[in-house]
Design an enzyme around this catalytic site. Structure first.
Site, PDB file in Angstrom:
ATOM      1  N   ASP A  73      -3.629   1.521  -9.470  1.00  0.00           N
ATOM      2  CA  ASP A  73      -4.814   0.865 -10.013  1.00  0.00           C
ATOM      3  C   ASP A  73      -4.985   1.150 -11.498  1.00  0.00           C
ATOM      4  OD1 ASP A  73      -5.134   0.141  -7.409  1.00  0.00           O
ATOM      5  OD2 ASP A  73      -6.997   1.249  -7.080  1.00  0.00           O
ATOM      6  N   SER A  95     -12.646  -1.590  -9.365  1.00  0.00           N
ATOM      7  CA  SER A  95     -13.694  -1.415 -10.369  1.00  0.00           C
ATOM      8  C   SER A  95     -13.717   0.018 -10.887  1.00  0.00           C
ATOM      9  CB  SER A  95     -15.062  -1.801  -9.795  1.00  0.00           C
ATOM     10  OG  SER A  95     -15.357  -1.056  -8.627  1.00  0.00           O
ATOM     11  N   SER A  96     -13.446   0.999 -10.019  1.00  0.00           N
ATOM     12  CA  SER A  96     -13.478   2.398 -10.470  1.00  0.00           C
ATOM     13  C   SER A  96     -12.360   2.678 -11.463  1.00  0.00           C
ATOM     14  CB  SER A  96     -13.383   3.353  -9.276  1.00  0.00           C
ATOM     15  OG  SER A  96     -12.189   3.142  -8.542  1.00  0.00           O
ATOM     16  N   HIS A 141       0.870  -1.192   0.000  1.00  0.00           N
ATOM     17  CA  HIS A 141       0.000   0.000   0.000  1.00  0.00           C
ATOM     18  C   HIS A 141       0.894   1.225   0.000  1.00  0.00           C
ATOM     19  CE1 HIS A 141      -3.379   2.559   1.637  1.00  0.00           C
ATOM     20  NE2 HIS A 141      -4.047   1.744   0.851  1.00  0.00           N
TER      21      HIS A 141
END
Length: 284
Positions: A174, A129-130, A34
């Protein structure tokens, strides 16, 4: 996924004519790091599940959106003029945000669009998903409007839209893995330089994803708070990001930091090292 079924739904909802088909993947972090917004390294891979879209450019200014995942919302209409985030726009804030971001980067979307989406990423599952919707929208805009942008550019535009339009101060991971993912490989990404290295998955290995059904969202979550804490730590060490702080330097002055900030700093420093080691281990 039967893409012809998705195409047939587009025909049903949008005037009985078809459009072009597009797809973009979701992603996982192989080891859960992260650290992308700290300028660190991350090690995700793209998935065989993601977002599918059928789109058609319009000659007017109208935007018409339909999601097979939110059928109760029906067709949501708006315009390419005066794009701004609106609560009532629901999921369409993501494709609209990318359209806005293209305009901010000098590529104005002057015509409307009909767009139908179907995603087989469980909503709120932490599988991006975004970002998948953002990259899909980027593919569509590049194709339908003739914009000359690389896949890396699309990732940066997607991140910009999520940061500035949807208010999530996310890193680049992402969007970048969704845009640059390679079949049967993970991708070691240097989030400062955006350099990437494809690392082959061992033959015969499958990545298994378990859905805990715990709903996750970045908007309104602790994400922005964590990022602020990390930035506080970087300022303490007078560095641009925690990536530039060594574990030795941290240990020498950890007692001077706020205890919560100290925990965040220690985590990021050790996670970044673990990520690079994981990629080296997988290569072997």
């Amino acid at each position: 996924m039967d893409i012809e079924y998705v195409r047939s739904r587009f025909i049903k909802h949008f005037d009985g004519t078809t459009g072009s088909v597009y797809a973009s993947p979701g992603r996982i972090n192989l080891i859960g790091e992260h650290t992308d917004y700290n300028g660190g390294h991350v090690f995700p891979c793209a998935l065989t599940i993601g977002t599918y879209g059928v789109a058609r450019r319009r000659e007017d200014k109208k935007l018409r959106f339909y999601s097979m995942n939110f059928e109760q919302l029906g067709v949501i209409e708006s315009s390419v003029e005066g794009l701004k985030p609106e609560k009532e726009a629901d999921w369409t804030n993501y494709p609209k945000g990318v359209m806005w971001a293209f305009g901010e980067k000098g590529m104005e979307v002057t015509n409307g669009m009909d767009l139908l989406l179907f995603g087989n990423i469980p909503n709120g599952s932490g599988l991006s998903s975004s970002a998948s919707v953002e990259i899909l929208t980027g593919y569509i805009l590049r194709d339908q409007y003739g914009f000359e942008v690389s896949n890396q550019d699309l990732a940066l535009i997607g991140q910009f839209s999520e940061n500035k339009f949807n208010g999530v101060n996310c890193g680049i991971m992402d969007q970048l893995i969704s845009a640059l993912g390679k079949k049967d490989h993970a991708l070691l990404i240097d989030c400062r330089t955006l350099g990437t290295k494809a690392v082959s998955m061992p033959e015969g290995v499958a990545v298994v994803i378990i859905n805990s059904n715990f709903k996750r969202t970045l908007v309104g979550s602790e994400y922005n708070t964590r990022r602020e804490q990390c930035e506080t730590g970087a300022r303490f060490f007078q560095q641009p990001a925690l990536r530039d702080v060594s574990l030795e330097a941290f240990n020498a002055v950890a007692h001077e930091l706020d205890p919560i900030v100290a925990k965040r700093v220690r985590h990021v420093i050790t996670e970044n090292a673990r990520t690079v080691e994981a990629a080296q281990a997988l290569e072997k």
